[in-house]
Design a protein around this motif. Sequence first.
Motif, PDB file in Angstrom:
ATOM      1  N   ASN A  24       0.801  -1.225   0.000  1.00 42.53           N
ATOM      2  CA  ASN A  24       0.000   0.000   0.000  1.00 42.53           C
ATOM      3  C   ASN A  24       0.838   1.281   0.000  1.00 42.53           C
ATOM      4  N   LYS A  25       2.143   1.177  -0.209  1.00 40.65           N
ATOM      5  CA  LYS A  25       2.939   2.395  -0.286  1.00 40.65           C
ATOM      6  C   LYS A  25       2.798   2.985  -1.683  1.00 40.65           C
ATOM      7  N   THR A  26       2.224   4.165  -1.759  1.00 36.77           N
ATOM      8  CA  THR A  26       2.000   4.799  -3.061  1.00 36.77           C
ATOM      9  C   THR A  26       2.839   6.054  -3.240  1.00 36.77           C
ATOM     10  N   ALA A  27       3.309   6.643  -2.145  1.00 40.95           N
ATOM     11  CA  ALA A  27       4.053   7.902  -2.249  1.00 40.95           C
ATOM     12  C   ALA A  27       5.453   7.652  -2.788  1.00 40.95           C
ATOM     13  N   PRO A  28       5.848   8.360  -3.865  1.00 37.55           N
ATOM     14  CA  PRO A  28       7.209   8.207  -4.384  1.00 37.55           C
ATOM     15  C   PRO A  28       8.233   8.921  -3.515  1.00 37.55           C
ATOM     16  N   LYS A  29       7.764   9.735  -2.588  1.00 34.61           N
ATOM     17  CA  LYS A  29       8.675  10.485  -1.736  1.00 34.61           C
ATOM     18  C   LYS A  29       9.282   9.587  -0.655  1.00 34.61           C
ATOM     19  N   PHE A  30      10.400  10.052  -0.113  1.00 37.98           N
ATOM     20  CA  PHE A  30      11.036   9.383   1.019  1.00 37.98           C
ATOM     21  C   PHE A  30      10.162   9.601   2.249  1.00 37.98           C
ATOM     22  N   ILE A  31       9.846   8.523   2.966  1.00 36.94           N
ATOM     23  CA  ILE A  31       8.967   8.624   4.132  1.00 36.94           C
ATOM     24  C   ILE A  31       9.778   8.357   5.400  1.00 36.94           C
ATOM     25  N   LEU A  32       9.828   9.364   6.266  1.00 32.22           N
ATOM     26  CA  LEU A  32      10.461   9.253   7.578  1.00 32.22           C
ATOM     27  C   LEU A  32       9.351   9.278   8.620  1.00 32.22           C
ATOM     28  N   SER A  33       9.251   8.238   9.439  1.00 27.40           N
ATOM     29  CA  SER A  33       8.138   8.129  10.386  1.00 27.40           C
ATOM     30  C   SER A  33       8.627   8.042  11.826  1.00 27.40           C
ATOM     31  N   HIS A  34       7.909   8.735  12.700  1.00 26.05           N
ATOM     32  CA  HIS A  34       8.082   8.594  14.141  1.00 26.05           C
ATOM     33  C   HIS A  34       6.752   8.125  14.702  1.00 26.05           C
ATOM     34  N   ILE A  35       6.773   7.038  15.461  1.00 26.54           N
ATOM     35  CA  ILE A  35       5.542   6.489  16.034  1.00 26.54           C
ATOM     36  C   ILE A  35       5.625   6.588  17.553  1.00 26.54           C
ATOM     37  N   GLY A  36       4.669   7.310  18.129  1.00 26.78           N
ATOM     38  CA  GLY A  36       4.649   7.464  19.574  1.00 26.78           C
ATOM     39  C   GLY A  36       4.430   8.904  19.985  1.00 26.78           C
ATOM     40  N   ALA A  37       4.095   9.061  21.264  1.00 26.28           N
ATOM     41  CA  ALA A  37       3.742  10.377  21.798  1.00 26.28           C
ATOM     42  C   ALA A  37       4.988  11.200  22.117  1.00 26.28           C
ATOM     43  N   PHE A  38       4.809  12.513  22.060  1.00 25.43           N
ATOM     44  CA  PHE A  38       5.833  13.436  22.534  1.00 25.43           C
ATOM     45  C   PHE A  38       5.436  13.956  23.912  1.00 25.43           C
ATOM     46  N   TYR A  39       6.452  14.443  24.630  1.00 18.95           N
ATOM     47  CA  TYR A  39       6.253  15.036  25.947  1.00 18.95           C
ATOM     48  C   TYR A  39       6.940  16.397  25.955  1.00 18.95           C
ATOM     49  N   ARG A  40       6.723  17.152  26.988  1.00 22.30           N
ATOM     50  CA  ARG A  40       7.375  18.464  27.056  1.00 22.30           C
ATOM     51  C   ARG A  40       8.883  18.335  27.181  1.00 22.30           C
ATOM     52  N   ILE A  41       9.344  17.213  27.701  1.00 22.62           N
ATOM     53  CA  ILE A  41      10.791  17.003  27.801  1.00 22.62           C
ATOM     54  C   ILE A  41      11.300  16.071  26.698  1.00 22.62           C
ATOM     55  N   GLN A  60      12.884  23.013  -2.278  1.00 26.43           N
ATOM     56  CA  GLN A  60      11.666  22.237  -2.529  1.00 26.43           C
ATOM     57  C   GLN A  60      11.748  20.875  -1.851  1.00 26.43           C
ATOM     58  N   LEU A  61      12.150  20.875  -0.598  1.00 22.61           N
ATOM     59  CA  LEU A  61      12.325  19.617   0.136  1.00 22.61           C
ATOM     60  C   LEU A  61      11.027  18.819   0.189  1.00 22.61           C
ATOM     61  N   GLU A  62       9.888  19.522   0.198  1.00 18.99           N
ATOM     62  CA  GLU A  62       8.589  18.839   0.271  1.00 18.99           C
ATOM     63  C   GLU A  62       8.314  17.964  -0.951  1.00 18.99           C
ATOM     64  N   ASP A  63       9.045  18.182  -2.041  1.00 21.56           N
ATOM     65  CA  ASP A  63       8.886  17.340  -3.231  1.00 21.56           C
ATOM     66  C   ASP A  63       9.556  15.985  -3.066  1.00 21.56           C
ATOM     67  N   PHE A  64      10.392  15.860  -2.053  1.00 20.66           N
ATOM     68  CA  PHE A  64      11.192  14.649  -1.886  1.00 20.66           C
ATOM     69  C   PHE A  64      10.937  13.921  -0.564  1.00 20.66           C
ATOM     70  N   LEU A  65      10.341  14.600   0.405  1.00 24.35           N
ATOM     71  CA  LEU A  65      10.285  14.058   1.764  1.00 24.35           C
ATOM     72  C   LEU A  65       8.914  14.255   2.402  1.00 24.35           C
ATOM     73  N   ILE A  66       8.436  13.213   3.094  1.00 21.29           N
ATOM     74  CA  ILE A  66       7.283  13.298   3.989  1.00 21.29           C
ATOM     75  C   ILE A  66       7.744  12.829   5.372  1.00 21.29           C
ATOM     76  N   VAL A  67       7.434  13.608   6.385  1.00 21.28           N
ATOM     77  CA  VAL A  67       7.702  13.210   7.769  1.00 21.28           C
ATOM     78  C   VAL A  67       6.364  12.933   8.440  1.00 21.28           C
TER      79      VAL A  67
END
Length: 217
Positions: A24-41, A60-67
């Motif tokens: 199901n990966k359709t995006a040709p862009k590079f995908i960098l993923s972080h999974i999990g909650a953030f905290y103030r620290i 035009q970094l948005e043409d190559f990368l999705i975070v």
Amino acid sequence: ALSAKTAVIPHCFDAKAYPLAGLNKTAPKFILSHIGAFYRIRTPDPLFQALSLLKKRHAQLEDFLIVRLVGAINAYAGYSGSELERLITAYNLEKIVEVLPVINYNDSLGIMVQSDCLLVIDTDVPDSPFLPSKVIDYIGSRRTIVGITSPGSPTHIVLRELGAQSFQHRQTAKLADYLEALIFRRDFPLLNAAYAQGFDVSATTRQLIAFFKQLVR
């Protein structure tokens, strides 16, 4: 005496639980993923600093990368959506960063295999004792992992043994260089498959059984 009576079985992953790589990966862009909650620290600020440096090199970094920040906002974490949006706007990353809601465990494994690289961020404290269990889930996806963590932390040690890279919170320029090599040259590190296999549920179960046998004897 206590150590002699103690055994540690590490976190594990089940390789059979992951969907097929690239499903199901359709995006040709590079995908960098972080999974999990953030905290103030523990915030994505070091990542955003690195991405800001990259944007100066590649307008035009948005043409190559999705975070993708998956489950970044959680009520229990005390880190609000407005704080995250403020950071995204401050670094002019609105076209690059996607904030996705909390998802269930199986869906998170799907996000992992759809990604090109997975990110783990630790709290910036000396002598950190923490190893997020999500790191082990990351390893099971066989994707490249990059860490932002203190030197000598459990996360740093695991990533080093795996052959993955990690950076200190203030090493944003070095992180930007590394991400640039990944995104534009696909310069992926060679991961230590034998080390990764040690976290497979079959390996950890064997350790547990061996421990039980030792107790019986």
